[in-house]
Design a protein around this motif. Structure first.
Motif, PDB file in Angstrom:
ATOM      1  N   SER A 101       0.971  -1.372  -0.172  1.00 51.80           N
ATOM      2  CA  SER A 101      -0.223   0.073   0.306  1.00 51.80           C
ATOM      3  C   SER A 101       0.814   0.883  -0.318  1.00 51.80           C
ATOM      4  O   SER A 101       0.804   2.406  -0.651  1.00 51.80           O
ATOM      5  CB  SER A 101      -0.797  -0.058   1.595  1.00 51.80           C
ATOM      6  OG  SER A 101      -1.880   1.013   0.892  1.00 51.80           O
ATOM      7  N   ALA A 102       1.495   1.083   0.666  1.00 51.45           N
ATOM      8  CA  ALA A 102       2.696   2.654   0.348  1.00 51.45           C
ATOM      9  C   ALA A 102       3.787   2.830  -0.293  1.00 51.45           C
ATOM     10  O   ALA A 102       4.047   3.530  -0.787  1.00 51.45           O
ATOM     11  CB  ALA A 102       3.897   2.300   2.027  1.00 51.45           C
ATOM     12  N   LYS A 104       2.368   1.911  -3.596  1.00 58.25           N
ATOM     13  CA  LYS A 104       1.932   1.975  -4.733  1.00 58.25           C
ATOM     14  C   LYS A 104       0.959   3.865  -3.877  1.00 58.25           C
ATOM     15  O   LYS A 104       0.923   4.408  -5.563  1.00 58.25           O
ATOM     16  CB  LYS A 104      -0.384   1.175  -3.774  1.00 58.25           C
ATOM     17  CG  LYS A 104      -0.315  -0.397  -4.689  1.00 58.25           C
ATOM     18  CD  LYS A 104      -0.996  -0.809  -4.583  1.00 58.25           C
ATOM     19  CE  LYS A 104      -1.028  -1.629  -5.410  1.00 58.25           C
ATOM     20  NZ  LYS A 104      -2.426  -2.615  -5.075  1.00 58.25           N
ATOM     21  N   GLN A 105       1.227   4.325  -2.893  1.00 58.80           N
ATOM     22  CA  GLN A 105       0.814   5.565  -2.628  1.00 58.80           C
ATOM     23  C   GLN A 105       2.523   6.693  -3.092  1.00 58.80           C
ATOM     24  O   GLN A 105       1.841   7.619  -3.637  1.00 58.80           O
ATOM     25  CB  GLN A 105       0.197   5.609  -1.019  1.00 58.80           C
ATOM     26  CG  GLN A 105      -0.470   5.046  -0.670  1.00 58.80           C
ATOM     27  CD  GLN A 105      -1.072   5.272   0.994  1.00 58.80           C
ATOM     28  OE1 GLN A 105      -0.224   6.221   0.961  1.00 58.80           O
ATOM     29  NE2 GLN A 105      -2.121   4.386   1.626  1.00 58.80           N
ATOM     30  N   ARG A 106       3.454   6.095  -2.926  1.00 61.79           N
ATOM     31  CA  ARG A 106       4.706   7.209  -3.022  1.00 61.79           C
ATOM     32  C   ARG A 106       4.003   6.813  -4.459  1.00 61.79           C
ATOM     33  O   ARG A 106       4.473   7.830  -4.937  1.00 61.79           O
ATOM     34  CB  ARG A 106       5.114   5.829  -2.554  1.00 61.79           C
ATOM     35  CG  ARG A 106       6.831   6.896  -2.961  1.00 61.79           C
ATOM     36  CD  ARG A 106       7.512   5.827  -2.413  1.00 61.79           C
ATOM     37  NE  ARG A 106       7.751   5.370  -1.137  1.00 61.79           N
ATOM     38  CZ  ARG A 106       7.684   4.330  -0.614  1.00 61.79           C
ATOM     39  NH1 ARG A 106       7.939   2.817  -1.820  1.00 61.79           N
ATOM     40  NH2 ARG A 106       8.185   4.572   0.779  1.00 61.79           N
ATOM     41  N   ALA A 108       2.063   6.851  -6.422  1.00 60.94           N
ATOM     42  CA  ALA A 108       0.914   7.597  -7.109  1.00 60.94           C
ATOM     43  C   ALA A 108       1.073   9.159  -7.055  1.00 60.94           C
ATOM     44  O   ALA A 108       0.792   9.620  -8.032  1.00 60.94           O
ATOM     45  CB  ALA A 108      -0.242   7.139  -6.639  1.00 60.94           C
ATOM     46  N   LYS A 109       1.966   9.167  -5.957  1.00 58.02           N
ATOM     47  CA  LYS A 109       2.074  10.619  -5.409  1.00 58.02           C
ATOM     48  C   LYS A 109       3.177  11.149  -6.371  1.00 58.02           C
ATOM     49  O   LYS A 109       3.074  12.456  -7.520  1.00 58.02           O
ATOM     50  CB  LYS A 109       2.867  11.394  -4.444  1.00 58.02           C
ATOM     51  CG  LYS A 109       1.803  10.824  -2.869  1.00 58.02           C
ATOM     52  CD  LYS A 109       2.504  11.367  -2.256  1.00 58.02           C
ATOM     53  CE  LYS A 109       0.790  11.226  -0.679  1.00 58.02           C
ATOM     54  NZ  LYS A 109       1.974  11.781   0.674  1.00 58.02           N
ATOM     55  N   ASP A 171      -3.601   7.502  -3.120  1.00 60.02           N
ATOM     56  CA  ASP A 171      -3.255   7.803  -1.778  1.00 60.02           C
ATOM     57  C   ASP A 171      -4.726   8.325  -2.138  1.00 60.02           C
ATOM     58  O   ASP A 171      -4.927   9.220  -2.478  1.00 60.02           O
ATOM     59  CB  ASP A 171      -2.712   9.488  -2.258  1.00 60.02           C
ATOM     60  CG  ASP A 171      -1.861   9.160  -1.760  1.00 60.02           C
ATOM     61  OD1 ASP A 171      -1.227   9.225  -0.723  1.00 60.02           O
ATOM     62  OD2 ASP A 171      -2.391  11.207  -1.057  1.00 60.02           O
ATOM     63  N   LEU A 174      -4.651  11.808  -1.499  1.00 62.75           N
ATOM     64  CA  LEU A 174      -4.583  13.331  -2.982  1.00 62.75           C
ATOM     65  C   LEU A 174      -5.750  12.879  -3.236  1.00 62.75           C
ATOM     66  O   LEU A 174      -6.116  14.017  -4.184  1.00 62.75           O
ATOM     67  CB  LEU A 174      -3.012  12.210  -2.887  1.00 62.75           C
ATOM     68  CG  LEU A 174      -3.395  13.038  -4.527  1.00 62.75           C
ATOM     69  CD1 LEU A 174      -2.877  14.652  -4.558  1.00 62.75           C
ATOM     70  CD2 LEU A 174      -1.807  13.324  -4.921  1.00 62.75           C
ATOM     71  N   SER A 175      -6.476  11.898  -3.596  1.00 61.88           N
ATOM     72  CA  SER A 175      -7.523  11.169  -4.367  1.00 61.88           C
ATOM     73  C   SER A 175      -8.736  12.303  -3.729  1.00 61.88           C
ATOM     74  O   SER A 175      -9.262  13.186  -4.517  1.00 61.88           O
ATOM     75  CB  SER A 175      -8.075   9.627  -4.080  1.00 61.88           C
ATOM     76  OG  SER A 175      -9.435   9.645  -5.057  1.00 61.88           O
TER      77      SER A 175
END
Length: 238
Positions: A101-102, A104-106, A108-109, A171, A174-175
């Protein structure tokens, strides 16, 4: 003719030797057919003893017992001895790996920042700046070329903003931050065509700048600050 005494002695000795040999052979044959006499057994024992002294003890290859002694990389000590703590074998095993998850978020940003930055750079360089310089006005020198570039930049900015919103879905923070901007971004769909034709109004350009400002603010609030990245003309056309 008489035989010398010396010759007679030799014959007697020879006869005695032959008799003894025949008697020994007969005795061996009559002892159960073992085919071995006492002297033969003694000789075999002597040979065995001599061989035992000449042959070195058989050495055990350590690699057959533990392959790790030959190449430690081939065998995991923890498999040879399950009682070993994995952390003692590999210190990295004790460190927690990043969660999916972390990661993917990184990612995405990172993608959001790249796409939003390109949209902002294209907007300023090929639309806002020439507009402020009066290059879109009728009769302005190079107006046609300026409008063509602005039209390409408008379509490019719209596509990059759509991609940035899609990236933001990876994220949660952000979303959530870009949700209020989706309607404004969608309203820019035909801006490229208007700019190319020279029919874009001041309100259209103002809306574009408001969307860019909103995207930058959303990124800043979610820990993904956006910096302008000016694309080349070939990128606009691609």
């Amino acid at each position: 003719m008489s035989v010398p005494s010396t010759a007679r002695c030799r014959r007697a000795v020879t006869a005695l030797f032959l008799s003894t040999a025949l008697l020994a052979g007969a005795t061996a044959c009559g002892s159960g057919g073992s085919g071995r006499n006492q002297s033969g057994d003694v000789s075999a024992a002597a040979v065995t003893a001599a061989g035992a002294g000449a042959v070195a003890p058989l050495a055990v290859d350590p690699a057959l017992v533990n392959p790790a002694l030959v190449n430690p990389g081939l065998v995991n000590p923890a498999l040879v001895n399950p009682a070993l703590d994995p952390a003692a074998v590999d210190p990295a095993a004790a460190e927690p790996s990043p969660s999916t998850s972390a990661e993917k978020q990184r990612f995405a940003k990172t993608r959001f920042v790249a796409n939003a930055g390109l949209a902002a750079g294209a907007t300023y360089q090929w639309i806002v700046k020439p507009y402020r310089e009066g290059k879109f006005k009728k009769g302005a020198k190079g107006r046609t070329f300026a409008l063509i570039k602005a039209g390409l930049a408008g379509a490019f900015a719209y596509n990059r903003l759509k991609a940035a919103v899609d990236n933001a879905k990876g994220d949660p923070l952000l979303s959530k931050a870009v949700v209020p901007l989706t309607a404004g971004i969608e309203s820019l769909k035909g801006l490229g065509s208007k700019l190319r034709k020279g029919s874009a109004s001041d309100a259209d350009l103002s809306s574009l700048q408001d969307v860019i400002t909103g995207v930058k603010s959303a990124g800043q609030s979610a820990g993904a600050p956006v910096t302008d990245r000016v694309p080349s003309l070939s990128q606009l056309g691609g």
